[in-house]
Design a protein around this motif. Structure first.
Motif, short mmCIF file in Angstrom:
data_model
loop_
_atom_site.label_atom_id
_atom_site.label_comp_id
_atom_site.label_asym_id
_atom_site.label_seq_id
_atom_site.Cartn_x
_atom_site.Cartn_y
_atom_site.Cartn_z
N ILE A 1 15.76 1.69 -10.53
CA ILE A 1 16.32 1.17 -9.28
C ILE A 1 15.44 0.06 -8.67
O ILE A 1 15.96 -1.00 -8.28
N PRO A 2 14.11 0.22 -8.57
CA PRO A 2 13.30 -0.91 -8.06
C PRO A 2 13.41 -2.16 -8.92
O PRO A 2 13.38 -3.28 -8.38
N LEU A 3 13.55 -2.00 -10.23
CA LEU A 3 13.72 -3.17 -11.09
C LEU A 3 15.04 -3.87 -10.79
O LEU A 3 15.12 -5.11 -10.84
N LEU A 4 16.08 -3.11 -10.46
CA LEU A 4 17.36 -3.72 -10.07
C LEU A 4 17.21 -4.52 -8.78
O LEU A 4 17.80 -5.61 -8.65
N LEU A 5 16.44 -4.03 -7.83
CA LEU A 5 16.20 -4.78 -6.60
C LEU A 5 15.47 -6.09 -6.87
O LEU A 5 15.80 -7.13 -6.28
N VAL A 6 14.50 -6.06 -7.78
CA VAL A 6 13.80 -7.29 -8.14
C VAL A 6 14.75 -8.29 -8.81
O VAL A 6 14.70 -9.49 -8.54
N ALA A 7 15.63 -7.78 -9.67
CA ALA A 7 16.59 -8.66 -10.33
C ALA A 7 17.53 -9.31 -9.31
O ALA A 7 17.83 -10.51 -9.40
N LEU A 8 18.01 -8.55 -8.33
CA LEU A 8 18.87 -9.11 -7.29
C LEU A 8 18.12 -10.14 -6.46
O LEU A 8 18.71 -11.14 -6.01
N ASN A 9 16.83 -9.94 -6.26
CA ASN A 9 16.04 -10.92 -5.53
C ASN A 9 15.86 -12.20 -6.33
O ASN A 9 15.93 -13.31 -5.78
N PHE A 10 15.63 -12.08 -7.62
CA PHE A 10 15.39 -13.27 -8.45
C PHE A 10 16.63 -14.13 -8.58
O PHE A 10 16.52 -15.35 -8.72
N ILE A 11 17.81 -13.53 -8.56
CA ILE A 11 19.04 -14.33 -8.67
C ILE A 11 19.55 -14.78 -7.31
O ILE A 11 20.59 -15.43 -7.23
N VAL B 1 9.10 10.47 -4.44
CA VAL B 1 7.84 9.79 -4.12
C VAL B 1 7.54 8.64 -5.09
O VAL B 1 7.21 7.53 -4.65
N PRO B 2 7.64 8.83 -6.43
CA PRO B 2 7.40 7.67 -7.31
C PRO B 2 8.41 6.54 -7.11
O PRO B 2 8.03 5.35 -7.21
N ILE B 3 9.66 6.87 -6.79
CA ILE B 3 10.65 5.81 -6.55
C ILE B 3 10.27 5.02 -5.30
O ILE B 3 10.42 3.79 -5.25
N CYS B 4 9.78 5.71 -4.26
CA CYS B 4 9.34 5.00 -3.06
C CYS B 4 8.16 4.08 -3.36
O CYS B 4 8.10 2.94 -2.87
N VAL B 5 7.23 4.56 -4.17
CA VAL B 5 6.09 3.71 -4.55
C VAL B 5 6.57 2.49 -5.32
O VAL B 5 6.13 1.35 -5.07
N LEU B 6 7.49 2.70 -6.26
CA LEU B 6 8.03 1.58 -7.03
C LEU B 6 8.83 0.63 -6.14
O LEU B 6 8.85 -0.59 -6.38
N PHE B 7 9.49 1.17 -5.11
CA PHE B 7 10.23 0.31 -4.19
C PHE B 7 9.29 -0.64 -3.46
O PHE B 7 9.58 -1.84 -3.31
N PHE B 8 8.16 -0.13 -2.97
CA PHE B 8 7.22 -0.99 -2.25
C PHE B 8 6.56 -2.00 -3.21
O PHE B 8 6.24 -3.12 -2.80
N ILE B 9 6.38 -1.61 -4.46
CA ILE B 9 5.88 -2.59 -5.44
C ILE B 9 6.93 -3.68 -5.65
O ILE B 9 6.60 -4.88 -5.73
N ALA B 10 8.20 -3.28 -5.76
CA ALA B 10 9.28 -4.27 -5.90
C ALA B 10 9.36 -5.17 -4.67
O ALA B 10 9.62 -6.38 -4.78
N LEU B 11 9.13 -4.60 -3.48
CA LEU B 11 9.11 -5.41 -2.26
C LEU B 11 8.00 -6.45 -2.31
O LEU B 11 8.18 -7.60 -1.89
N GLY B 12 6.82 -6.06 -2.82
CA GLY B 12 5.73 -7.02 -2.96
C GLY B 12 6.06 -8.13 -3.94
O GLY B 12 5.77 -9.31 -3.68
N VAL B 13 6.68 -7.78 -5.06
CA VAL B 13 7.07 -8.80 -6.05
C VAL B 13 8.10 -9.75 -5.45
O VAL B 13 8.03 -10.97 -5.63
N ALA B 14 9.08 -9.20 -4.72
CA ALA B 14 10.10 -10.04 -4.10
C ALA B 14 9.49 -10.96 -3.04
O ALA B 14 9.90 -12.12 -2.90
N THR B 15 8.51 -10.46 -2.28
CA THR B 15 7.86 -11.30 -1.27
C THR B 15 7.11 -12.46 -1.91
O THR B 15 7.19 -13.61 -1.45
N ILE B 16 6.37 -12.18 -2.97
CA ILE B 16 5.64 -13.25 -3.68
C ILE B 16 6.61 -14.28 -4.25
O ILE B 16 6.40 -15.50 -4.16
N HIS B 17 7.73 -13.79 -4.81
CA HIS B 17 8.72 -14.71 -5.38
C HIS B 17 9.35 -15.59 -4.31
O HIS B 17 9.54 -16.80 -4.51
N ASP B 18 9.70 -15.01 -3.16
CA ASP B 18 10.33 -15.79 -2.09
C ASP B 18 9.36 -16.82 -1.52
O ASP B 18 9.76 -17.95 -1.19
#
Length: 329
Positions: free
Chosen positions: A201-211, A251-268
């Motif tokens: 799921i976090p990887l899907l959020l990153v993909a939606l951010n990249f496109i 809990v691991p999904i929440c951790v991965l979500f915040f990592i995905a948020l960091g990746v999306a912030t750097i990309h933006d």
């Protein structure tokens, strides 16, 4: 020119045309269907070979799967107590129960063993229709999806015996427990799939951010509802439904979500910097006027002949001017 030379030249031109056609990514529908048929045949053959290999080692895999449950000393099953399952909790029903269980385990192992083959065939069929940038993103996301799924499956295998122990603790005293082998296998596979796919799921959020569909600012504004939805999803999706399994998944999904948020912030931020360099007016507010380009541009000449230029003295004269069709005004 001889007939042999003409035929050789024709074959060479045909190969060059076909090569150029494939290089452009164009293919007739019949060729697409034939390619799909060939790749499906290769995938099915790889699945069959993997299933045969899985049948050879399915007993060892079953022992690794059932060991954590069969070794729970507090349980007393109705089945025969063997060295592989001392408490006799796991049983098979009917004359075809053992064959069905062995076939299901072999098919599961065959899908795992043949995954590099059929996943490559799927990628090779879809990649020619993608742009170079899309292929690069696709390979990156696939490379990240595989370890995420494996990590989720490993956590599921670790938490599975603990969840089973919690569920079987509700068996009243004085009663025996019986678990069908096929039910146990389907329960185990469902739990592994839930954990593995949830980690995507976090990887899907990153993909939606990249496109460009989902921005990091929206994710930051929605992080509280997203965390709540993750816990609700974990409570509904886990087969056991107990708080321990729900927490281990959420809990691991929440951790991965915040990592995905960091990746999306750097990309933006990187995307905003590139836009600021290419178009400085993109950072202006809606109420601020953008700068205008007032540099004059030359008009192209019409026709092959020379352009007759008009001097300022001719414009000041009272005599009528003779305009031709080739003049540039």
């Amino acid at each position: 020119m001889s007939s042999d030379t003409q035929s050789t030249a024709g074959r060479t031109a045909g190969r060059q045309k076909k090569k150029q056609k494939n290089a452009e990514g164009r293919m007739p529908l019949a060729d697409h269907l034939r390619e799909l048929r060939d790749r499906l045949a290769i995938s099915i053959l790889a699945l069959l070979v993997g299933t045969i290999l899985g049948f050879v080692m399915h007993n060892w895999v079953l022992h690794q799967m059932t060991g954590p449950i069969c070794n729970i000393s507090s349980l007393h099953g109705v089945g025969a107590r063997t060295s592989g399952c001392p408490n006799g909790v796991l049983v098979v029903d009917g004359p075809l129960g053992g064959l069905s269980l062995s076939f299901d385990v072999s098919m599961m192992l065959g899908a795992i063993f043949s995954s590099p083959v059929w996943s490559y065939q799927l990628w090779a069929f879809l990649a020619p229709g993608l742009y170079k940038k899309e292929r690069k993103y696709g390979l990156s996301f696939v490379g990240a999806a595989v370890p995420l799924f494996i990590g989720g499956a490993a956590i599921a295998y670790w938490v599975f015996p603990k969840a089973i122990r919690i569920l079987l603790s509700f068996v009243p005293s004085g009663m025996a427990q019986m678990i069908q082998g096929t039910d146990f296998l389907s329960f185990f596979i469902r739990m592994v799939l839930v954990f593995g796919l949830s980690f995507e799921i976090p990887l899907l959020l990153v993909a939606l951010n990249f496109i460009g569909v989902l921005s990091a600012a929206k994710l930051r504004g929605w992080w509280r509802p997203i965390v709540f939805i993750i816990f609700v999803f974990a409570a509904v999706a886990t087969p056991t439904g107990d708080p321990l399994t729900m927490t281990v998944l959420a809990v691991p999904i929440c951790v991965l979500f915040f990592i995905a948020l960091g990746v999306a912030t750097i990309h933006d931020r990187a995307k905003a910097k590139r836009r600021a360099i290419e178009d400085p007016d993109s950072l202006l507010d809606d109420d601020t006027a953008s700068s205008l380009d007032l540099t004059p541009s030359e008009l192209p000449s019409q026709g092959p002949g020379p352009v007759e230029r008009v001097s300022p003295s001719d414009l000041a004269s009272d005599e009528p001017m003779d305009y031709h069709s080739d003049d540039v005004t």
